[in-house]
Write a protein that holds these residues in place. Sequence first.
Motif, PDB file in Angstrom:
ATOM      1  N   GLU A   8       0.833  -1.217   0.000  1.00  0.00           N
ATOM      2  CA  GLU A   8       0.000   0.000   0.000  1.00  0.00           C
ATOM      3  C   GLU A   8       0.864   1.262   0.000  1.00  0.00           C
ATOM      4  O   GLU A   8       0.408   2.344  -0.349  1.00  0.00           O
ATOM      5  CB  GLU A   8      -0.927   0.037   1.234  1.00  0.00           C
ATOM      6  CG  GLU A   8      -1.688  -1.261   1.509  1.00  0.00           C
ATOM      7  CD  GLU A   8      -2.490  -1.741   0.306  1.00  0.00           C
ATOM      8  OE1 GLU A   8      -2.961  -0.886  -0.475  1.00  0.00           O
ATOM      9  OE2 GLU A   8      -2.618  -2.971   0.135  1.00  0.00           O
ATOM     10  N   ARG A   9       2.113   1.103   0.415  1.00  0.00           N
ATOM     11  CA  ARG A   9       3.002   2.263   0.491  1.00  0.00           C
ATOM     12  C   ARG A   9       3.560   2.669  -0.871  1.00  0.00           C
ATOM     13  O   ARG A   9       4.057   3.778  -1.032  1.00  0.00           O
ATOM     14  CB  ARG A   9       4.197   1.937   1.400  1.00  0.00           C
ATOM     15  CG  ARG A   9       3.860   1.609   2.838  1.00  0.00           C
ATOM     16  CD  ARG A   9       3.734   2.890   3.615  1.00  0.00           C
ATOM     17  NE  ARG A   9       4.912   3.747   3.430  1.00  0.00           N
ATOM     18  CZ  ARG A   9       5.984   3.706   4.220  1.00  0.00           C
ATOM     19  NH1 ARG A   9       6.004   2.898   5.247  1.00  0.00           N
ATOM     20  NH2 ARG A   9       7.018   4.503   4.002  1.00  0.00           N
ATOM     21  N   THR A  11       4.159   3.975  -4.452  1.00  0.00           N
ATOM     22  CA  THR A  11       3.519   4.999  -5.276  1.00  0.00           C
ATOM     23  C   THR A  11       3.987   4.882  -6.723  1.00  0.00           C
ATOM     24  O   THR A  11       3.772   5.777  -7.527  1.00  0.00           O
ATOM     25  CB  THR A  11       3.899   6.405  -4.749  1.00  0.00           C
ATOM     26  OG1 THR A  11       5.336   6.460  -4.689  1.00  0.00           O
ATOM     27  CG2 THR A  11       3.333   6.662  -3.372  1.00  0.00           C
ATOM     28  N   THR A  12       4.648   3.782  -7.032  1.00  0.00           N
ATOM     29  CA  THR A  12       5.222   3.616  -8.365  1.00  0.00           C
ATOM     30  C   THR A  12       4.147   3.199  -9.379  1.00  0.00           C
ATOM     31  O   THR A  12       3.087   2.727  -9.009  1.00  0.00           O
ATOM     32  CB  THR A  12       6.312   2.525  -8.336  1.00  0.00           C
ATOM     33  OG1 THR A  12       5.790   1.408  -7.628  1.00  0.00           O
ATOM     34  CG2 THR A  12       7.562   3.005  -7.649  1.00  0.00           C
ATOM     35  N   ARG A  13       4.501   3.367 -10.651  1.00  0.00           N
ATOM     36  CA  ARG A  13       3.559   2.974 -11.705  1.00  0.00           C
ATOM     37  C   ARG A  13       3.790   1.541 -12.168  1.00  0.00           C
ATOM     38  O   ARG A  13       2.860   0.819 -12.450  1.00  0.00           O
ATOM     39  CB  ARG A  13       3.665   3.935 -12.902  1.00  0.00           C
ATOM     40  CG  ARG A  13       2.927   5.252 -12.658  1.00  0.00           C
ATOM     41  CD  ARG A  13       3.097   6.245 -13.762  1.00  0.00           C
ATOM     42  NE  ARG A  13       4.476   6.695 -13.834  1.00  0.00           N
ATOM     43  CZ  ARG A  13       5.361   6.328 -14.766  1.00  0.00           C
ATOM     44  NH1 ARG A  13       5.009   5.521 -15.744  1.00  0.00           N
ATOM     45  NH2 ARG A  13       6.600   6.767 -14.736  1.00  0.00           N
ATOM     46  N   GLN A 178      10.643   3.623  -5.396  1.00  0.00           N
ATOM     47  CA  GLN A 178      10.281   4.847  -6.126  1.00  0.00           C
ATOM     48  C   GLN A 178      11.489   5.404  -6.883  1.00  0.00           C
ATOM     49  O   GLN A 178      11.399   5.757  -8.055  1.00  0.00           O
ATOM     50  CB  GLN A 178       9.827   5.867  -5.080  1.00  0.00           C
ATOM     51  CG  GLN A 178       8.882   6.907  -5.550  1.00  0.00           C
ATOM     52  CD  GLN A 178       8.411   7.704  -4.333  1.00  0.00           C
ATOM     53  OE1 GLN A 178       7.876   7.140  -3.371  1.00  0.00           O
ATOM     54  NE2 GLN A 178       8.645   8.999  -4.343  1.00  0.00           N
TER      55      GLN A 178
END
Length: 265
Positions: A8-9, A11-13, A178
């Motif tokens: 959930e942490r 933030t990557t695509r 990230q």
Amino acid sequence: MERHRFYERLTTRWVGRDFEYFPVLDSTNARLRSRLVAENVPDGAMVVAARQTAGRGRLGRSWLSPTGGLYVSYLFYPERERLDGVIGLLAGVALSDAVRAVTGVTPGLKWPNDGVIGGRKYAGILVEAGTEPRPWAIVGIGVNVGQAPPGGPAHGVGLAEAAGREVSWEDVGALLTQNLERDYEKWLVHGNRPVVQRWEAYNVTLGQVVEVRQGERVVAAGRADRIDDDGFLWVSPTAGPPIRVSGGEVSIRLAGDQYAPGPRD
Ligand code: BTN
């Protein structure tokens, strides 16, 4: 499989979007390798283990992996001609940026890809690569987050010890992922030179008098001059032409002819 809350942490695509977490695993590198043989694994797939029972190090060594560290591997499909050299340096830069941001401590990089703080090793990077079924690279990163594993090399260090406070592996792992996505995408567009330049900003090897060993053999001894665009180290001996080194174990020579031990010497 249940997803760890770490997922959930992210933030990557694409890096880490295929995600596996294991409380115990032999080796995150080995896990990706066996998946690669058995199935169609997406670019950027990521495997995390809370501890490893057969963690692999460089040069055929093992990597002690008790609970409390970060053990993570990523799969990438670079073009064939990008497989060598620089991808490990890229991972080292992504890791160093993450460590600096999370802990406030500026770490160093010892060629080819040891993470060091104050001359002590806190992280190692193992890149395994091949061309079947198509060019692939598995980038495995092990980080001593709390403290260096007891029973490991005496000159290891953990991030918490270096920072003087607790450090969460999830913070380091999320930012590392990230950064890796960001740096990998830049690498595809801009090539090796900017990666090498960013690596040089963290380096503790260049300008030092070093000895490079491959197994028992000393392949170069002299001043570490530069890293070329393929990620190779150039060493100038006191006599003779510069030597280009592809890999091995680097010991940094101290005043008085002593060699500072490599992290595993
Ligand atoms: C080194 O020898 O410095 C490289 C150590 C790399 C260890 C990591 S831990 C996660 C990944 N899985 C492995 O089995 N090895 C790498």
